[in-house]
Design a protein around this motif. Structure first.
Motif, short mmCIF file in Angstrom:
data_model
loop_
_atom_site.label_atom_id
_atom_site.label_comp_id
_atom_site.label_asym_id
_atom_site.label_seq_id
_atom_site.Cartn_x
_atom_site.Cartn_y
_atom_site.Cartn_z
N ALA A 165 0.81 -1.22 0.00
CA ALA A 165 0.00 0.00 0.00
C ALA A 165 0.85 1.26 0.00
N SER A 166 2.04 1.21 0.61
CA SER A 166 2.86 2.42 0.73
C SER A 166 3.95 2.54 -0.32
N ALA A 167 4.23 1.47 -1.06
CA ALA A 167 5.40 1.45 -1.93
C ALA A 167 5.36 2.51 -3.01
N GLY A 168 4.17 2.84 -3.52
CA GLY A 168 4.06 3.81 -4.61
C GLY A 168 4.64 5.17 -4.28
N ALA A 169 4.70 5.52 -3.01
CA ALA A 169 5.24 6.82 -2.61
C ALA A 169 6.76 6.88 -2.72
N TYR A 170 7.42 5.75 -3.00
CA TYR A 170 8.88 5.71 -3.03
C TYR A 170 9.39 5.24 -4.39
N ALA A 171 8.67 5.61 -5.44
CA ALA A 171 8.99 5.15 -6.79
C ALA A 171 10.36 5.62 -7.26
N ASP A 172 10.90 6.69 -6.70
CA ASP A 172 12.20 7.21 -7.14
C ASP A 172 13.36 6.76 -6.25
N VAL A 173 13.09 5.88 -5.31
CA VAL A 173 14.14 5.42 -4.39
C VAL A 173 15.07 4.44 -5.09
N GLU A 174 16.38 4.60 -4.87
CA GLU A 174 17.38 3.72 -5.47
C GLU A 174 17.84 2.62 -4.52
N THR A 175 17.78 2.90 -3.23
CA THR A 175 18.20 1.91 -2.22
C THR A 175 17.13 1.83 -1.14
N VAL A 176 16.79 0.60 -0.78
CA VAL A 176 15.85 0.36 0.30
C VAL A 176 16.55 -0.50 1.34
N THR A 177 16.43 -0.11 2.60
CA THR A 177 16.90 -0.97 3.68
C THR A 177 15.76 -1.18 4.66
N THR A 178 15.52 -2.46 4.96
CA THR A 178 14.39 -2.84 5.81
C THR A 178 14.83 -3.91 6.79
N PHE A 179 13.93 -4.18 7.73
CA PHE A 179 14.06 -5.36 8.57
C PHE A 179 13.09 -6.39 8.00
N ILE A 180 12.78 -7.42 8.74
CA ILE A 180 12.02 -8.55 8.17
C ILE A 180 10.52 -8.32 8.13
N ARG A 181 10.02 -7.22 8.72
CA ARG A 181 8.56 -7.02 8.72
C ARG A 181 8.08 -6.27 7.47
N SER A 182 8.99 -5.84 6.66
CA SER A 182 8.62 -5.22 5.40
C SER A 182 8.36 -6.28 4.35
N ASP A 183 7.51 -5.92 3.39
CA ASP A 183 7.16 -6.82 2.30
C ASP A 183 7.97 -6.42 1.07
N LEU A 184 8.85 -7.31 0.64
CA LEU A 184 9.67 -7.05 -0.53
C LEU A 184 9.38 -8.10 -1.59
N GLY A 185 8.11 -8.40 -1.75
CA GLY A 185 7.67 -9.28 -2.82
C GLY A 185 7.54 -8.53 -4.12
N ALA A 186 7.29 -9.26 -5.19
CA ALA A 186 7.21 -8.66 -6.53
C ALA A 186 6.18 -7.54 -6.63
N PRO A 187 4.97 -7.66 -6.04
CA PRO A 187 4.00 -6.56 -6.15
C PRO A 187 4.51 -5.24 -5.57
N VAL A 188 5.35 -5.33 -4.54
CA VAL A 188 5.96 -4.12 -3.97
C VAL A 188 7.11 -3.63 -4.85
N LEU A 189 7.98 -4.55 -5.24
CA LEU A 189 9.18 -4.16 -5.98
C LEU A 189 8.84 -3.58 -7.35
N ARG A 190 7.75 -4.01 -7.95
CA ARG A 190 7.35 -3.46 -9.25
C ARG A 190 7.01 -1.97 -9.15
N GLN A 191 6.68 -1.51 -7.94
CA GLN A 191 6.37 -0.10 -7.75
C GLN A 191 7.61 0.75 -7.50
N LEU A 192 8.79 0.12 -7.55
CA LEU A 192 10.06 0.82 -7.28
C LEU A 192 10.96 0.70 -8.51
N PRO A 193 10.64 1.36 -9.60
CA PRO A 193 11.37 1.16 -10.85
C PRO A 193 12.82 1.62 -10.83
N GLU A 194 13.17 2.53 -9.90
CA GLU A 194 14.54 3.03 -9.82
C GLU A 194 15.41 2.22 -8.86
#
Length: 334
Positions: free
Chosen positions: A35-64
């Protein structure tokens, strides 16, 4: 690079801002979600812990996106196939707290073996009776270690200090380590049949999902104890409830359960765009049952969480980001 840091505590925020002014850094307390990934479409690096969702539906919203620097050893929350296909580098923190997690194994085991929680709650009420609080020795018992990697071997070393015998199962054996630490390897079925205590040290994912189910629990000694500080999905929660409520197992110490993410915020079920499957709902009910059983101790995924370990996590993550920016990525997963 433009960097987004998710699941950030206040003290981590100060550390992560050290990446400035060479990079643009945004720190967020919330996890990354679909739900929140679209707000970070221009981000080049993401760092998370294990409670974040980094599945394909999220990653597709992060083209950069160019880099995922997970602040964990495990990476089952990341769609590695999508990352390989899209050219996203993934780094982890491989060795921040081997002894940290292994020590938590024995915190859970000792709490069960000496009935620490019940005893403390009773005396807090002013009741100093000893009825029902008799425990058992660790000395002379057999510890079965499923997954004899770095953390598993630290658990073995601690077990030897308690005078325990140790048998281990791993897809890769190391005879030198076995001789040095004084343990032997066995197949999983043999280990389960021999061990008084079984501790799990495995990665999550499809390859280990429900590795411990009805059949495996039935092979364990009557009255044995199960400890899990790895990933909740390694154990079939429904099968574990059956083994504990029928008396097949004496107890369980769990730092992880299958649906811990939903348990943290159950109202999210009704806000989420994704409906939980029947299988996940059954797993959630099993987790609730485990939380209520008197012969189970559940901690909220804190085996890694010491001052020393989390400091190592942050420092390694920052080093991973800087190494990637310098063109020499390290601690690569994908």
């Amino acid at each position: 690079m433009k960097i987004a840091v998710f699941e950030v505590a206040d003290w981590e925020r100060r550390a992560c801002l050290r990446l400035q002014p060479h990079h643009t850094v945004e720190c967020l307390a919330a996890p990354l979600t679909e739900a929140s990934a679209g707000a970070y479409a221009d981000v080049e690096t993401v760092t998370t812990f294990i409670r974040s969702d980094l599945g394909a539906p999220v990653l597709r919203q992060l083209p950069e996106l160019r880099l995922i620097a997970t602040r964990s050893t495990g990476f089952d929350h990341i769609d590695l196939d999508y990352c390989r296909w899209s050219g996203v580098t993934v780094c982890n923190v491989p060795d921040y707290g081997d002894h940290t997690v292994a020590e938590h194994v024995f915190a859970l085991l000792l709490a069960l073996s000496r009935r620490i929680v019940e005893a403390a709650e009773r005396t807090r009420r002013g009741d100093f009776s000893e009825d029902g609080l008799r425990g058992f020795d660790l000395a002379g018992k057999t510890l079965g270690v499923v997954g004899a990697g770095r953390i598993g071997r630290r658990a073995i070393a601690i077990a030897k200090g308690f005078g325990m015998n140790v048998v281990a199962f791993d897809v890769h054996t190391d005879p030198t380590a076995a001789e040095t630490l004084g343990f032997c390897y066995a197949g999983l079925d043999e280990l389960l049949a021999r061990a008084d205590v079984v501790t799990l040290h495995l990665p999550g994912g499809a390859g280990t999902r429900h590795l411990i189910g009805d059949a495996q629990l039935a092979r364990m000694k009557p009255g044995a104890v199960l400890i899990n500080t790895s990933r909740g999905g390694v154990v079939d929660g429904e099968a574990l409830v059956r083994a504990l409520t029928t008396g097949r197992l004496a107890g369980a110490g769990l730092d992880v359960v299958a649906e811990e993410g939903v348990l943290r915020e159950e109202a999210e079920i009704f806000r989420s765009q994704t409906t939980l499957s029947t299988e996940r709902l059954r797993a959630l009910v099993a987790d609730h049952a485990l939380l209520s059983l008197p012969n189970v101790i559940v901690t909220p995924h804190i085996a890694y969480d010491t001052h020393e370990a989390v400091a190592r996590i942050v420092e390694t993550t920052l080093d991973n980001i800087e190494a990637f920016a310098a063109g020499a990525p390290r601690n690569l997963v994908a």
